[in-house]
Design a protein around this motif. Structure first.
Motif, PDB file in Angstrom:
ATOM      1  N   VAL A 157       0.856  -1.179   0.000  1.00 31.12           N
ATOM      2  CA  VAL A 157       0.000   0.000   0.000  1.00 31.12           C
ATOM      3  C   VAL A 157       0.893   1.231   0.000  1.00 31.12           C
ATOM      4  O   VAL A 157       1.785   1.366   0.841  1.00 31.12           O
ATOM      5  CB  VAL A 157      -0.933   0.039   1.228  1.00 31.12           C
ATOM      6  N   SER A 158       0.656   2.130  -0.949  1.00 32.41           N
ATOM      7  CA  SER A 158       1.379   3.397  -1.012  1.00 32.41           C
ATOM      8  C   SER A 158       0.391   4.535  -0.794  1.00 32.41           C
ATOM      9  O   SER A 158      -0.635   4.601  -1.467  1.00 32.41           O
ATOM     10  CB  SER A 158       2.062   3.560  -2.376  1.00 32.41           C
ATOM     11  N   THR A 159       0.681   5.443   0.134  1.00 32.53           N
ATOM     12  CA  THR A 159      -0.218   6.567   0.355  1.00 32.53           C
ATOM     13  C   THR A 159       0.123   7.717  -0.579  1.00 32.53           C
ATOM     14  O   THR A 159       1.284   7.976  -0.878  1.00 32.53           O
ATOM     15  CB  THR A 159      -0.153   7.079   1.809  1.00 32.53           C
ATOM     16  N   TRP A 160      -0.921   8.406  -1.018  1.00 31.75           N
ATOM     17  CA  TRP A 160      -0.769   9.618  -1.830  1.00 31.75           C
ATOM     18  C   TRP A 160      -1.257  10.806  -1.025  1.00 31.75           C
ATOM     19  O   TRP A 160      -2.370  10.808  -0.502  1.00 31.75           O
ATOM     20  CB  TRP A 160      -1.582   9.525  -3.127  1.00 31.75           C
ATOM     21  N   HIS A 161      -0.409  11.832  -0.907  1.00 30.31           N
ATOM     22  CA  HIS A 161      -0.778  13.063  -0.220  1.00 30.31           C
ATOM     23  C   HIS A 161      -0.555  14.228  -1.173  1.00 30.31           C
ATOM     24  O   HIS A 161       0.358  14.187  -2.011  1.00 30.31           O
ATOM     25  CB  HIS A 161       0.087  13.231   1.039  1.00 30.31           C
ATOM     26  N   HIS A 162      -1.375  15.269  -1.055  1.00 27.06           N
ATOM     27  CA  HIS A 162      -1.306  16.359  -2.027  1.00 27.06           C
ATOM     28  C   HIS A 162       0.053  17.051  -2.062  1.00 27.06           C
ATOM     29  O   HIS A 162       0.435  17.636  -3.084  1.00 27.06           O
ATOM     30  CB  HIS A 162      -2.413  17.384  -1.753  1.00 27.06           C
ATOM     31  N   THR A 163       0.841  16.947  -0.989  1.00 33.59           N
ATOM     32  CA  THR A 163       2.171  17.559  -0.985  1.00 33.59           C
ATOM     33  C   THR A 163       3.182  16.774  -1.821  1.00 33.59           C
ATOM     34  O   THR A 163       4.261  17.295  -2.126  1.00 33.59           O
ATOM     35  CB  THR A 163       2.714  17.681   0.451  1.00 33.59           C
ATOM     36  N   ASP A 164       2.833  15.549  -2.199  1.00 33.62           N
ATOM     37  CA  ASP A 164       3.792  14.710  -2.939  1.00 33.62           C
ATOM     38  C   ASP A 164       4.178  15.328  -4.281  1.00 33.62           C
ATOM     39  O   ASP A 164       5.314  15.160  -4.741  1.00 33.62           O
ATOM     40  CB  ASP A 164       3.214  13.308  -3.172  1.00 33.62           C
ATOM     41  N   LEU A 165       3.242  16.016  -4.919  1.00 30.41           N
ATOM     42  CA  LEU A 165       3.541  16.614  -6.220  1.00 30.41           C
ATOM     43  C   LEU A 165       4.763  17.525  -6.149  1.00 30.41           C
ATOM     44  O   LEU A 165       5.683  17.426  -6.964  1.00 30.41           O
ATOM     45  CB  LEU A 165       2.337  17.401  -6.734  1.00 30.41           C
ATOM     46  N   ASP A 166       4.768  18.414  -5.160  1.00 29.16           N
ATOM     47  CA  ASP A 166       5.899  19.324  -5.005  1.00 29.16           C
ATOM     48  C   ASP A 166       7.125  18.618  -4.437  1.00 29.16           C
ATOM     49  O   ASP A 166       8.244  18.823  -4.891  1.00 29.16           O
ATOM     50  CB  ASP A 166       5.523  20.489  -4.082  1.00 29.16           C
ATOM     51  N   GLU A 167       6.917  17.769  -3.431  1.00 29.24           N
ATOM     52  CA  GLU A 167       8.055  17.164  -2.745  1.00 29.24           C
ATOM     53  C   GLU A 167       8.822  16.183  -3.630  1.00 29.24           C
ATOM     54  O   GLU A 167      10.037  16.023  -3.480  1.00 29.24           O
ATOM     55  CB  GLU A 167       7.589  16.509  -1.454  1.00 29.24           C
ATOM     56  N   ASN A 168       8.125  15.521  -4.559  1.00 32.53           N
ATOM     57  CA  ASN A 168       8.841  14.675  -5.516  1.00 32.53           C
ATOM     58  C   ASN A 168       9.846  15.502  -6.309  1.00 32.53           C
ATOM     59  O   ASN A 168      10.960  15.040  -6.604  1.00 32.53           O
ATOM     60  CB  ASN A 168       7.856  14.013  -6.487  1.00 32.53           C
ATOM     61  N   LYS A 169       9.431  16.733  -6.649  1.00 36.07           N
ATOM     62  CA  LYS A 169      10.305  17.611  -7.419  1.00 36.07           C
ATOM     63  C   LYS A 169      11.394  18.217  -6.541  1.00 36.07           C
ATOM     64  O   LYS A 169      12.559  18.267  -6.922  1.00 36.07           O
ATOM     65  CB  LYS A 169       9.483  18.715  -8.077  1.00 36.07           C
ATOM     66  N   TRP A 170      11.018  18.673  -5.345  1.00 40.08           N
ATOM     67  CA  TRP A 170      11.993  19.284  -4.442  1.00 40.08           C
ATOM     68  C   TRP A 170      13.154  18.348  -4.146  1.00 40.08           C
ATOM     69  O   TRP A 170      14.300  18.758  -4.076  1.00 40.08           O
ATOM     70  CB  TRP A 170      11.344  19.646  -3.119  1.00 40.08           C
ATOM     71  N   SER A 171      12.840  17.067  -3.935  1.00 39.58           N
ATOM     72  CA  SER A 171      13.870  16.117  -3.514  1.00 39.58           C
ATOM     73  C   SER A 171      14.971  15.936  -4.550  1.00 39.58           C
ATOM     74  O   SER A 171      16.107  15.617  -4.202  1.00 39.58           O
ATOM     75  CB  SER A 171      13.228  14.758  -3.217  1.00 39.58           C
ATOM     76  N   GLN A 172      14.618  16.106  -5.842  1.00 40.93           N
ATOM     77  CA  GLN A 172      15.578  15.908  -6.934  1.00 40.93           C
ATOM     78  C   GLN A 172      16.133  14.472  -6.973  1.00 40.93           C
ATOM     79  O   GLN A 172      17.180  14.221  -7.563  1.00 40.93           O
ATOM     80  CB  GLN A 172      16.737  16.903  -6.823  1.00 40.93           C
ATOM     81  N   LEU A 173      15.431  13.544  -6.324  1.00 39.94           N
ATOM     82  CA  LEU A 173      15.908  12.155  -6.298  1.00 39.94           C
ATOM     83  C   LEU A 173      15.741  11.479  -7.654  1.00 39.94           C
ATOM     84  O   LEU A 173      16.551  10.637  -8.040  1.00 39.94           O
ATOM     85  CB  LEU A 173      15.155  11.368  -5.221  1.00 39.94           C
ATOM     86  N   PHE A 174      14.691  11.846  -8.376  1.00 40.90           N
ATOM     87  CA  PHE A 174      14.433  11.274  -9.696  1.00 40.90           C
ATOM     88  C   PHE A 174      14.012  12.397 -10.641  1.00 40.90           C
ATOM     89  O   PHE A 174      13.459  13.407 -10.217  1.00 40.90           O
ATOM     90  CB  PHE A 174      13.313  10.228  -9.638  1.00 40.90           C
TER      91      PHE A 174
END
Length: 329
Positions: A140-157
Motif C-alpha cells: 500500500v502506497s499513500t498519496w498526499h497532495h504535498t507529494d507533487l511538489d516534494e517529488n520535485k523538491w527532492s531531486q531524487l528522480f
C-alpha cells in the motif's frame, strides 16, 4: 528570557509537541530512529510511539524472513502512514490488518515503512532497498497532495528521454541540523517537552520548504502542473514495476485534502487514478462529515474515527485483491 518565551508560548500560542525522531538512512533518505520511545502531546491527544531495531513503528522485531502461513501487508507513507494522532492499534493500517485477518486463513503482519515527510520518490527507494526484503504479499502506497511538489523538491528522480532516472544521491532535509542539535545538552528533553522549541521547529520547517520551493521555482499555489503529474505517474509506474518483479499487488491510498471542516478534495493526478488500483476515502469522508475525521488543532492528521473509516475501505480493497489473485484464470 528562555523561561519567559516558554511561558508566553504556553499561554498565548499553545503548540503541539510532536518530536519526529528521524535520522539519515543508508540509502540517502531519511529513516525513523531505531529503538525510539517517545510521546506526541497535543491539544487533543497524548500518543506513545515506539520503533523497533529497523525503525519501523511496531511493538516487536520483524525479521526479513516471513513465517509460514503469514500474509504481509507493507505500507509506504508519510506521517499519515506513520499514524500521527493515533495509537498503533488505532492507525488505519492496523485496523485494516485486523479486518483482513478475519477474512483470510493467514496471520496478517504489518510492515510499516512510513516516515514523516516522505514523498513518492522516497517511498520508491524505501521499497527497492528495504521493503522487498520482507517478502510482502501486498503493498500500500499513500498519496498526499504535498507529494507533487516534494517529488520535485527532492531531486531524487527526474524524467529523461521518456523514462525515470535517479538524479540526486541523497535527500536529507533538516537531518544535518538535527544531528548538530542533538549534541547540545538537554536538546532531547527540550524537543520532547518544550512548546517554545516546537514553535521554533515548525516555523523553521516552513522556512526550509519555502526555500526549496523558491529553489525549484515552484509556486505554493501552482497546482499539479503537467511535469509534476508526469513525474508522479512515472514514480508509481516504477513502484508497480518493483512490486511486480516479486508478483506483489500494489494499492494506492489517497489521503483526502481537507479544505474546510466538512469539505474534502482528491488531489491525485488523473493518470494515477485511471491506471492503478486506488482506494479513495473522499466520498466516505463527505458522507461522514458530521464526525471529527481530522484533528483540527493538532497538525491535521486522522482522528481514530478517520483512521477507522480509511481502515475499513482499505481492508475491503485488500480482500478484493486477494480474492481476485486466488481466482483461477
Amino acid at each position: 528570557m528562555a523561561v519567559f518565551f516558554e511561558g508566553y508560548i504556553r499561554l498565548f500560542k499553545v503548540q503541539p509537541i510532536n518530536p519526529r525522531n528521524i535520522t539519515k538512512g543508508e540509502y540517502g533518505i531519511r529513516v525513523n530512529k531505531a529503538l525510539a520511545n517517545y510521546t506526541h502531546k497535543t491539544y487533543d491527544y497524548t500518543v506513545n510511539f515506539k520503533t523497533n531495531a529497523k525503525g519501523l513503528r511496531a511493538d516487536d522485531e520483524i525479521p526479513y524472513k516471513k513465517s509460514d502461513n503469514t500474509f504481509r501487508l507493507l505500507l509506504l507513507g508519510d506521517s499519515f502512514g506513520m499514524g500521527y494522532g493515533a495509537t498503533l492499534e488505532e492507525s488505519f493500517i492496523h485496523q485494516a490488518a485486523t479486518i483482513v485477518s478475519k477474512n483470510i486463513s493467514k496471520k496478517v503482519e504489518v510492515i510499516n515503512l512510513s516516515v514523516s515527510g516522505y514523498s513518492t520518490a522516497e517511498q520508491l527507494i524505501a521499497l527497492q532497498q528495504e521493503g522487498i526484503k520482507y517478502s510482502p504479499d501486498l503493498i500500500v502506497s499513500t498519496w498526499h497532495h504535498t507529494d507533487l511538489d516534494e517529488n520535485k523538491w527532492s531531486q531524487l528522480f527526474h524524467l529523461e528521454n521518456g523514462g525515470l532516472s535517479r538524479k540526486a544521491i541523497s535527500y536529507l532535509p533538516g537531518v544535518r541540523q538535527r544531528e548538530i542539535l542533538e549534541h547540545i545538552p538537554f536538546y532531547t528533553f527540550l524537543s520532547e517537552n518544550s512548546q517554545a522549541y516546537s514553535f521554533i521547529r515548525e516555523r523553521s520547517a516552513l522556512m526550509i520548504k519555502s526555500l526549496l520551493r523558491n529553489k525549484n521555482n515552484t509556486s505554493k499555489h501552482s497546482g499539479a502542473g503537467p511535469e509534476k503529474a508526469k513525474l508522479a505517474f512515472a514514480l508509481y509506474k516504477e513502484l508497480e514495476k518493483t512490486a511486480g518483479l516479486s508478483d506483489v499487488p500494489l494499492i494506492v491510498l489517497n489521503i483526502p485534502k481537507k479544505l474546510e471542516k466538512r469539505a474534502y478534495e482528491n488531489t491525485m493526478p488523473l493518470t494515477i487514478k485511471e491506471n492503478f488500483v486506488v482506494v479513495d476515502p473522499t466520498g466516505t469522508f463527505e458522507q461522514n462529515s458530521e464526525k471529527l475525521l481530522y484533528w483540527e488543532r493538532s497538525q491535521g492528521h486522522f482522528t481514530p474515527v478517520g483512521n477507522a473509516l480509511v481502515g475499513q475501505l482499505l481492508a475491503r480493497r485488500v480482500i478484493d485483491v486477494i480474492q481476485n489473485e486466488n481466482t483461477p484464470k
